[in-house]
Design an enzyme around this catalytic site. Structure first.
Site, mmCIF file in Angstrom:
data_model
loop_
_atom_site.group_PDB
_atom_site.id
_atom_site.type_symbol
_atom_site.label_atom_id
_atom_site.label_comp_id
_atom_site.label_asym_id
_atom_site.label_seq_id
_atom_site.Cartn_x
_atom_site.Cartn_y
_atom_site.Cartn_z
ATOM 1 N N THR A 83 -5.416 -7.482 10.428
ATOM 2 C CA THR A 83 -6.060 -6.121 9.764
ATOM 3 C C THR A 83 -5.334 -5.102 10.769
ATOM 4 O OG1 THR A 83 -8.145 -7.264 8.981
ATOM 5 C CG2 THR A 83 -7.850 -4.830 8.898
ATOM 6 N N ASN B 121 -1.921 -0.108 6.793
ATOM 7 C CA ASN B 121 -1.636 -1.400 7.307
ATOM 8 C C ASN B 121 -0.662 -2.116 6.376
ATOM 9 O OD1 ASN B 121 -3.592 -2.157 5.495
ATOM 10 N ND2 ASN B 121 -4.748 -3.522 7.217
ATOM 11 N N PHE C 46 -15.334 3.605 7.345
ATOM 12 C CA PHE C 46 -13.662 3.885 6.895
ATOM 13 C C PHE C 46 -13.666 3.800 5.411
ATOM 14 C CE2 PHE C 46 -14.137 -0.927 7.467
ATOM 15 C CZ PHE C 46 -13.594 -1.174 6.191
ATOM 16 N N TYR D 6 -12.463 -2.174 -3.444
ATOM 17 C CA TYR D 6 -12.961 -2.444 -2.075
ATOM 18 C C TYR D 6 -14.423 -2.309 -2.016
ATOM 19 C CZ TYR D 6 -8.322 -2.310 0.154
ATOM 20 O OH TYR D 6 -6.979 -2.559 0.458
ATOM 21 N N LYS E 28 0.704 -1.228 0.005
ATOM 22 C CA LYS E 28 0.086 0.059 -0.061
ATOM 23 C C LYS E 28 0.764 1.290 -0.058
ATOM 24 C CE LYS E 28 -3.861 -2.234 2.147
ATOM 25 N NZ LYS E 28 -5.091 -2.205 3.365
ATOM 26 N N HIS F 239 -1.997 -5.471 1.307
ATOM 27 C CA HIS F 239 -3.481 -6.215 1.221
ATOM 28 C C HIS F 239 -3.116 -7.591 0.934
ATOM 29 C CE1 HIS F 239 -7.288 -7.429 -0.656
ATOM 30 N NE2 HIS F 239 -6.567 -8.086 -1.495
ATOM 31 N N GLU G 40 -9.143 -10.503 -8.271
ATOM 32 C CA GLU G 40 -8.111 -9.391 -7.941
ATOM 33 C C GLU G 40 -7.032 -9.627 -8.965
ATOM 34 O OE1 GLU G 40 -9.475 -9.141 -3.346
ATOM 35 O OE2 GLU G 40 -7.347 -9.730 -3.721
ATOM 36 N N ARG H 10 -2.154 -14.862 4.494
ATOM 37 C CA ARG H 10 -2.910 -13.928 5.418
ATOM 38 C C ARG H 10 -2.286 -14.166 6.923
ATOM 39 N NH1 ARG H 10 -7.273 -10.414 3.999
ATOM 40 N NH2 ARG H 10 -7.363 -10.424 6.209
ATOM 41 N N ARG I 55 2.149 -6.812 8.713
ATOM 42 C CA ARG I 55 1.706 -5.939 9.420
ATOM 43 C C ARG I 55 2.222 -5.497 10.712
ATOM 44 N NH1 ARG I 55 -4.354 -7.551 7.243
ATOM 45 N NH2 ARG I 55 -4.454 -6.052 5.390
HETATM 46 P P1 IDP Z 1 -8.153 -7.043 5.615
HETATM 47 O O1 IDP Z 1 -7.073 -6.102 4.629
HETATM 48 O O2 IDP Z 1 -7.358 -7.536 6.684
HETATM 49 O O3 IDP Z 1 -8.666 -8.115 4.522
HETATM 50 P P2 IDP Z 1 -10.737 -5.819 5.646
HETATM 51 O O4 IDP Z 1 -11.369 -5.731 6.694
HETATM 52 O O5 IDP Z 1 -10.925 -6.408 4.163
HETATM 53 O O6 IDP Z 1 -9.120 -6.130 6.147
HETATM 54 O O7 IDP Z 1 -10.495 -4.011 5.336
HETATM 55 C C1 IDP Z 1 -9.869 -3.748 3.862
HETATM 56 C C2 IDP Z 1 -9.231 -2.521 4.452
HETATM 57 O O8 IDP Z 1 -9.739 -1.373 5.064
HETATM 58 C C3 IDP Z 1 -8.128 -2.881 5.645
HETATM 59 O O9 IDP Z 1 -6.732 -3.555 5.168
HETATM 60 C C4 IDP Z 1 -7.622 -1.458 5.981
HETATM 61 O O10 IDP Z 1 -6.749 -0.863 5.158
HETATM 62 C C5 IDP Z 1 -9.029 -0.873 5.964
HETATM 63 N N1 IDP Z 1 -9.692 -0.977 7.387
HETATM 64 C C6 IDP Z 1 -10.281 -1.918 7.785
HETATM 65 N N2 IDP Z 1 -11.107 -1.875 8.940
HETATM 66 C C7 IDP Z 1 -10.832 -0.384 9.016
HETATM 67 C C8 IDP Z 1 -11.099 0.746 10.337
HETATM 68 O O11 IDP Z 1 -11.882 0.154 11.178
HETATM 69 N N3 IDP Z 1 -10.554 1.498 10.324
HETATM 70 C C9 IDP Z 1 -9.766 2.020 9.173
HETATM 71 N N4 IDP Z 1 -9.514 1.373 8.132
HETATM 72 C C10 IDP Z 1 -9.908 0.246 8.100
HETATM 73 MG MG MG Z 2 -10.091 -7.904 2.955
#
Ligand code: IDP
Ligand code: MG
Length: 150
Positions: free
Chosen positions: A93, A114, A59, A51, A11, A117, A128, A87, A104
């Site tokens: 996350t 973070n 968010f 997304y 990212k 992805h 993807e 993962r 991460r």
């Molecule tokens: P993942 O990347 O671990 O699969 P997802 O729930 O799919 O997590 O969320 C996608 C992306 O959205 C995350 O990687 C992060 O960058 C962002 N994100 C997820 N939850 C939050 C939050 O509560 N606050 C701010 N950003 C978030």
């Molecule tokens: Mg995800």
């Protein structure tokens, strides 16, 4: 049976802080072959599409702003049980909850910023990977064009 590819993004924050080399080293040492890789800069439309599952969440807008804020590195990674193994390598996350030694934990700045992805299923890995790479841009370990099997 688990699939053999996953899709990753390094990212904008991790690119800007020059963590690409360290992250790719961890990926390689975990046994992944990089089947495809390039820099891109997402448009708001592309980031929103990618997304889409999170559209409407609090968010979402901030996530799209962040993901379009600079270049990203996109890649297809090949390994046995790729989705689950990757993962595990990237961790939770939320970096505050990520296990020590995960990508991460080491490189995330916040739950939004973070670092990386990783696909959450074989079907999404395929979708993807297909969104970013044509067949002529992806290769298996032997240098042959990589077929994405459903
Ligand atoms: P993942 O990347 O671990 O699969 P997802 O729930 O799919 O997590 O969320 C996608 C992306 O959205 C995350 O990687 C992060 O960058 C962002 N994100 C997820 N939850 C939050 C939050 O509560 N606050 C701010 N950003 C978030
Ligand atoms: Mg995800």
């Amino acid at each position: 049976m688990s699939g053999n590819i996953t899709f990753t993004i390094i990212k904008p924050g991790a690119v800007a802080h020059e963590h690409i080399g360290d992250i790719l080293k961890m990926i390689s040492e975990a046994g992944f072959w990089t089947a495809a890789m390039k820099y891109v800069k997402l448009s708001p439309g592309q980031a929103s599409y990618f997304y889409d599952v999170h559209r409407g969440k609090p968010f979402f807008d901030g996530l799209v702003d962040f993901m379009t804020s600079g270049p990203i590195l996109v890649a297809i990674l090949e390994r046995e049980n790729a989705v689950e193994a990757y993962r595990k390598l990237i961790g939770n996350t939320d970096p505050a909850k990520a296990e020590p030694g995960t990508i991460r934990k080491l490189f995330a700045e916040s739950i939004q910023r973070n670092a990386v992805h990783g696909s959450d299923s074989d079907i999404n890995a395929r979708k993807e990977a297909d969104f970013f790479f044509s067949k002529s841009e992806r290769f298996d370990r032997h240098g042959n064009f990589l077929e994405l099997v459903p």
